[in-house]
Design an enzyme around this catalytic site. Structure first.
Site, PDB file in Angstrom:
ATOM      1  N   ASP A 168       0.832  -1.202   0.000  1.00 12.31           N
ATOM      2  CA  ASP A 168       0.000   0.000   0.000  1.00 12.31           C
ATOM      3  C   ASP A 168       0.864   1.248   0.000  1.00 12.31           C
ATOM      4  OD1 ASP A 168      -2.796  -0.647  -0.011  1.00 12.31           O
ATOM      5  OD2 ASP A 168      -2.574  -1.495   1.980  1.00 12.31           O
ATOM      6  N   TYR A 169       1.872   1.264   0.862  1.00 15.43           N
ATOM      7  CA  TYR A 169       2.727   2.449   0.977  1.00 15.43           C
ATOM      8  C   TYR A 169       3.447   2.721  -0.348  1.00 15.43           C
ATOM      9  CZ  TYR A 169       5.974   5.849   2.863  1.00 15.43           C
ATOM     10  OH  TYR A 169       6.686   6.999   3.089  1.00 15.43           O
TER      11      TYR A 169
END
Length: 408
Positions: free
Chosen positions: A181-182
């Site tokens: 996600d990051y």
């Protein structure tokens, strides 16, 4: 002091959970005016991914948890029911005057509401429209939903993460935080910034950006994936062992653990001196790095026995003096107490309605001319609805009516 790099850029943020919100937060940190559109009543799905939650001063349940707080600073929150035709009209009206539109709905979902790229481009031809999805806008998996751990598994990351085969607990392992996600959030930010530059420099053309978690995790495997592409073999799981210089890994000391990476032959010789075994550096099995890789288990076992003879701080200081990269294995309390981390200001304080001195993590970018110094707390659900709608002609009476009708 100059204005922030993205001052004057306006963003509509229709993202939820983590990857999309992190991208919009990056733009907000850099000075963009980011309006986060949330579902009335419940808001961003991440608001339910608790605990822990901030303590409400009056002891009431709330939706301001750590998952939401990490990805939504410096934004404004408004609530709009995009399933309602009037709510859809409000979003399109807001979209007329923005530069960037970010969404992370499943492929095709926003077309039902007239909020897809073609619909938004019809009211704003120069729009930079970024779609963040699990599998992308094309391909057989495009309709699928997914979360970070799914992509760690499917993209190959888990296949090369975990204890060494043959050790207790061996097998595929998920990386702790939602790292895909990051990284996807960062890729989205890069794509948006590149598209903004292209629009400004090359004739004012907007475009649709397709960013997905599956592509991101595969690309992030970098040299690991390249090994497979070169020789057809998947690299083995290495636990904490390094994948270049050897010896490299976590070593247990008398009172904790130390991560060591010996990057070249000269560092190896100095490490042997520090550990009190200089003759290891002249052993034919260990002289060159390739030799040490070939005899990795043996040299790692030798080093493991030597490190047990003293404490982490002792070995860290001695290795640092010898110019050998190493570091203690810190928990978060140790991370945020570290004098270097404190000097770098990685923990910032913001004024939140529930906590006047709420700690957040600062943006990792540091600018000499346009430093990021103004951090605003992640907004309460719908905190800025009336303010934002006033900018497109909705007075308080109209807003109250729309609220009663469930539109906002």
């Amino acid at each position: 002091m100059s204005a922030l790099p993205l001052s004057g850029i306006k963003v509509l943020d229709l993202t939820r959970v983590l990857a999309g919100p992190l991208s919009a937060q990056m733009l907000a940190d850099l000075g963009a005016d980011v309006i986060k559109i949330e579902r009335p009543g419940t808001g961003d799905d991440a608001r339910a991914f608790g605990p822990p939650y901030l303590a409400d001063p009056e002891g009431r349940a709330n939706n301001n948890n750590s998952f939401y707080l990490c990805a939504n600073r410096n934004k404004k929150s408004i609530t709009i029911n995009i399933a309602d035709p009037e709510g859809q009209a409000i979003v399109r009206e807001l979209a007329r005057s923005v530069d960037v539109f970010i969404e992370n709905y499943k492929v095709g979902d926003l077309q039902r509401y007239g909020l897809d790229y073609e619909s938004i481009r019809a009211v704003n031809p120069g729009i930079i429209y970024c779609s963040v999805t699990g599998f992308g806008q094309t391909g057989p998996y495009a309709p699928r939903a997914g979360y970070d751990a799914i992509f760690q598994a499917m993209g190959g990351l888990m296949s090369v993460t975990g204890h060494i085969d043959g050790e207790p607990g061996a097998g595929p392992m998920k990386v702790g935080p939602s790292i895909v996600d990051y990284m996807t959030g960062m890729n989205s930010s890069i794509g948006i910034l590149a598209a903004l530059y292209h629009r400004k420099v090359n004739g004012g053309e907007g475009q649709h950006i397709d960013v997905c978690l599956f592509d991101t995790v595969i690309a992030s495997l970098s040299h690991y994936a390249q090994i497979y592409l070169v020789n057809g073999k998947t690299p083995p799981r290495r636990g904490t062992w390094g994948n270049g210089g050897m010896p490299a890994g976590v070593f247990r000391c008398a009172d904790g653990e130390l991560m060591l990476v010996v990057g070249n032959d000269a560092q190896f010789a100095r490490a042997c001196d520090v550990l009190g075994e200089p003759e290891l550096a002249t052993n034919p099995k260990f002289v060159r790095n390739n030799d040490r890789v070939a005899h990795g288990k043996e040299i790692m076992a030798i080093f493991a026995g030597l490190f047990l003879k003293n404490k982490v701080a002792y070995w860290h200081d001695e290795l640092e003096k010898a110019g050998i990269p190493c570091g203690p294995v810190n928990d978060f309390a140790q991370v945020f107490a570290d004098p270097h981390v404190r000097e770098r200001g990685m923990e910032v304080k913001v004024n939140h309605p529930f906590e006047p001195q709420l700690s957040l993590i600062r943006n990792a970018l540091s600018f000499s001319a346009t430093p990021i110094t103004d951090y605003r707390a992640p907004p309460l659900l719908g905190e800025h609805t009336v303010e934002v709608l006033a900018s497109i002609g909705y007075d308080e009476a109209k807003c109250e009516m729309l609220k009663n009708e469930g539109v906002i």
